[in-house]
Design a protein around this motif. Structure first.
Motif, short mmCIF file in Angstrom:
data_model
loop_
_atom_site.label_atom_id
_atom_site.label_comp_id
_atom_site.label_asym_id
_atom_site.label_seq_id
_atom_site.Cartn_x
_atom_site.Cartn_y
_atom_site.Cartn_z
N MET A 1 -50.33 18.07 -20.46
CA MET A 1 -50.67 16.67 -20.26
C MET A 1 -49.55 15.78 -20.82
O MET A 1 -49.16 15.92 -21.96
CB MET A 1 -51.99 16.33 -20.96
CG MET A 1 -52.47 14.92 -20.71
SD MET A 1 -54.08 14.58 -21.45
CE MET A 1 -53.64 14.51 -23.18
N ALA A 2 -49.06 14.86 -20.01
CA ALA A 2 -47.96 13.98 -20.40
C ALA A 2 -48.46 12.58 -20.70
O ALA A 2 -49.60 12.22 -20.39
CB ALA A 2 -46.92 13.94 -19.28
N VAL A 3 -47.59 11.79 -21.31
CA VAL A 3 -47.88 10.38 -21.55
C VAL A 3 -47.03 9.56 -20.59
O VAL A 3 -45.80 9.68 -20.57
CB VAL A 3 -47.57 9.97 -23.00
CG1 VAL A 3 -47.76 8.46 -23.19
CG2 VAL A 3 -48.44 10.74 -23.99
N ARG A 4 -47.67 8.74 -19.79
CA ARG A 4 -46.96 7.86 -18.87
C ARG A 4 -46.91 6.45 -19.48
O ARG A 4 -47.94 5.91 -19.88
CB ARG A 4 -47.66 7.80 -17.52
CG ARG A 4 -47.80 9.15 -16.83
CD ARG A 4 -48.32 8.99 -15.42
NE ARG A 4 -48.53 10.29 -14.79
CZ ARG A 4 -48.61 10.49 -13.47
NH1 ARG A 4 -48.53 9.45 -12.64
NH2 ARG A 4 -48.80 11.70 -12.97
N ILE A 5 -45.71 5.88 -19.54
CA ILE A 5 -45.56 4.52 -20.06
C ILE A 5 -45.44 3.56 -18.88
O ILE A 5 -44.54 3.68 -18.04
CB ILE A 5 -44.34 4.41 -20.98
CG1 ILE A 5 -44.50 5.34 -22.19
CG2 ILE A 5 -44.15 2.95 -21.45
CD1 ILE A 5 -43.30 5.38 -23.11
N VAL A 6 -46.38 2.64 -18.81
CA VAL A 6 -46.42 1.65 -17.74
C VAL A 6 -46.02 0.29 -18.33
O VAL A 6 -46.52 -0.10 -19.41
CB VAL A 6 -47.82 1.57 -17.11
CG1 VAL A 6 -47.89 0.43 -16.09
CG2 VAL A 6 -48.19 2.89 -16.45
N ILE A 7 -45.14 -0.40 -17.64
CA ILE A 7 -44.72 -1.73 -18.06
C ILE A 7 -44.82 -2.67 -16.86
O ILE A 7 -45.11 -2.24 -15.75
CB ILE A 7 -43.28 -1.74 -18.62
CG1 ILE A 7 -42.27 -1.40 -17.50
CG2 ILE A 7 -43.14 -0.76 -19.78
CD1 ILE A 7 -40.81 -1.59 -17.91
N ASP A 8 -44.58 -3.95 -17.10
CA ASP A 8 -44.44 -4.89 -15.98
C ASP A 8 -43.01 -5.43 -16.00
O ASP A 8 -42.24 -5.17 -16.93
CB ASP A 8 -45.48 -6.01 -16.06
CG ASP A 8 -45.39 -6.81 -17.34
OD1 ASP A 8 -44.38 -7.53 -17.51
OD2 ASP A 8 -46.32 -6.74 -18.17
N SER A 9 -42.66 -6.18 -14.99
CA SER A 9 -41.26 -6.60 -14.82
C SER A 9 -40.82 -7.67 -15.81
O SER A 9 -39.63 -7.98 -15.89
CB SER A 9 -41.03 -7.09 -13.40
OG SER A 9 -41.92 -8.14 -13.07
N SER A 79 -53.46 13.76 -12.42
CA SER A 79 -52.61 14.74 -13.13
C SER A 79 -53.12 15.05 -14.53
O SER A 79 -52.56 15.92 -15.20
CB SER A 79 -51.18 14.19 -13.22
OG SER A 79 -50.63 13.99 -11.94
N GLY A 80 -54.14 14.31 -14.99
CA GLY A 80 -54.65 14.51 -16.34
C GLY A 80 -53.74 13.96 -17.41
O GLY A 80 -53.78 14.40 -18.57
N ASP A 81 -52.89 13.00 -17.05
CA ASP A 81 -51.95 12.40 -18.00
C ASP A 81 -52.56 11.19 -18.70
O ASP A 81 -53.47 10.53 -18.17
CB ASP A 81 -50.67 11.94 -17.29
CG ASP A 81 -49.86 13.10 -16.76
OD1 ASP A 81 -50.05 14.24 -17.23
OD2 ASP A 81 -49.02 12.87 -15.86
N SER A 82 -52.03 10.89 -19.87
CA SER A 82 -52.41 9.68 -20.59
C SER A 82 -51.55 8.52 -20.10
O SER A 82 -50.41 8.72 -19.66
CB SER A 82 -52.21 9.86 -22.09
OG SER A 82 -52.93 10.97 -22.58
N VAL A 83 -52.08 7.30 -20.23
CA VAL A 83 -51.32 6.10 -19.87
C VAL A 83 -51.26 5.16 -21.08
O VAL A 83 -52.29 4.88 -21.69
CB VAL A 83 -51.97 5.35 -18.69
CG1 VAL A 83 -51.25 4.02 -18.43
CG2 VAL A 83 -51.96 6.21 -17.44
N VAL A 84 -50.05 4.71 -21.39
CA VAL A 84 -49.86 3.63 -22.36
C VAL A 84 -49.19 2.50 -21.60
O VAL A 84 -48.04 2.63 -21.17
CB VAL A 84 -48.99 4.07 -23.56
CG1 VAL A 84 -48.73 2.88 -24.49
CG2 VAL A 84 -49.66 5.20 -24.33
N ALA A 85 -49.91 1.40 -21.42
CA ALA A 85 -49.39 0.24 -20.69
C ALA A 85 -49.05 -0.87 -21.68
O ALA A 85 -49.93 -1.36 -22.40
CB ALA A 85 -50.41 -0.24 -19.67
N ILE A 86 -47.78 -1.24 -21.72
CA ILE A 86 -47.30 -2.30 -22.62
C ILE A 86 -46.94 -3.49 -21.75
O ILE A 86 -45.95 -3.45 -21.01
CB ILE A 86 -46.10 -1.82 -23.44
CG1 ILE A 86 -46.47 -0.55 -24.23
CG2 ILE A 86 -45.62 -2.92 -24.40
CD1 ILE A 86 -45.29 0.11 -24.93
N LEU A 87 -47.74 -4.57 -21.86
CA LEU A 87 -47.69 -5.62 -20.86
C LEU A 87 -47.45 -7.01 -21.45
O LEU A 87 -47.65 -7.24 -22.65
CB LEU A 87 -48.99 -5.61 -20.05
CG LEU A 87 -49.36 -4.27 -19.41
CD1 LEU A 87 -50.72 -4.35 -18.75
CD2 LEU A 87 -48.28 -3.82 -18.41
#
Length: 285
Positions: A1-9, A79-87
């Motif tokens: 399981m991976a960590v996905r980092i989500v950001i905005d523009s 995919s069973g991954d974690s999400v960290v969204a920094i917005l």
């Protein structure tokens, strides 16, 4: 399981940077007249400022839709991954609200949404720390705990060169902007603890503005892990003058390479070009 980092523009990364750092970006939109563009993907910073300078119509920026976030969240869920969204700061945009709506729609608990309470390259301090922790094998929960504390120490101080866009955006009346331009007023802005734009000083002339920024640099106890970074909007000249001003005054510049980060449409639409200043992280108290 991976960590996905989500950001905005609004964090002002370039497309290639996001690819290199394995970041997932959900962009805001910029609208001129009837035409809307995805920030960064369909409209570069240079293209944005060119339109800003040439066109009479004032641009509008819009938060991403919940559906734009949902697409990324569902991919992580599958995919069973974690999400960290920094917005982007919720005091400036409904981006966090869209992300939270998408989280509810995804029905997936392993999505962690962080209201950065900041903007522009100040968000890089948070995102770069999250990247380092992700690559070191930290869990999403561990990353969130660190970023939530770190964001309380991030600051922005920038000087606005022209009042034209504060007037166009409705933040000043025509009379206020006219008087300010005659007096060579250079407002210094910051983001407060709620993530809202606040004028913290009104400087008469460029030299006074640089002196006030210098005082802040000299009286702020910077965290040595992060320090501070220069920022500008489109035209680098004012920022380069500020660097020379600091060196002439004997102020040791933190970043010897004088790295400068161009402010994108999210803030640039309100401030126009010629903005200069810095973003920083203070030491823990």
């Amino acid at each position: 399981m991976a960590v996905r980092i989500v950001i905005d523009s609004s964090a002002d990364y370039e497309k290639q940077e996001m690819i290199d750092k394995n970041l997932i970006c959900v962009p805001l939109s910029v609208t001129f007249g009837e035409k809307s563009y995805q920030d960064c993907f369909e409209l570069t910073k240079d293209e944005f400022y060119q339109k800003l300078l040439e066109r009479k119509d004032y641009p509008k920026t819009s938060q991403p839709s919940p559906e734009a976030f949902l697409k990324e969240f569902l991919a992580a869920k599958e995919s069973g991954d974690s999400v960290v969204a920094i917005l982007l700061a919720s005091g400036l945009s409904g981006t966090c609200q869209s992300a939270n709506l998408a989280k509810n729609m995804a029905e997936y608990d392993d999505i962690h949404i962080i209201d950065s309470t900041t903007a522009i390259s100040a968000m890089r301090f948070l995102i770069e720390k999250a990247i380092a922790m992700r690559d070191a094998g930290n869990t999403a929960e561990e990353i969130v705990a660190v970023i939530e504390e770190l964001k309380t120490r991030v600051g922005i101080r920038v000087v606005i060169d022209t009042l034209e866009y504060l007037y166009k955006g409705g933040r000043l009346t025509k009379a206020q902007a006219g008087v300010g331009e005659i007096a060579r007023l250079k407002p210094m802005i910051m983001l407060n603890k709620e993530g809202k734009i606040e004028v913290c000083q009104k400087c008469l002339g460029m030299k006074k503005a640089m002196l006030e920024l210098k005082k802040i640099l000299e009286t702020t106890d910077f965290d040595p892990e992060y320090g501070w970074k220069f920022v500008y909007a489109h035209e680098r000249e004012n920022c380069e003058k500020f660097c020379r001003f600091l060196e002439d005054k004997g102020v040791e510049i933190w970043d010897k390479t004088k790295s400068m980060y161009n402010i994108g449409p999210t803030i640039g639409a309100h401030t126009g070009n010629g903005v200069f200043g810095f973003v920083y992280v203070e030491k823990k108290k």
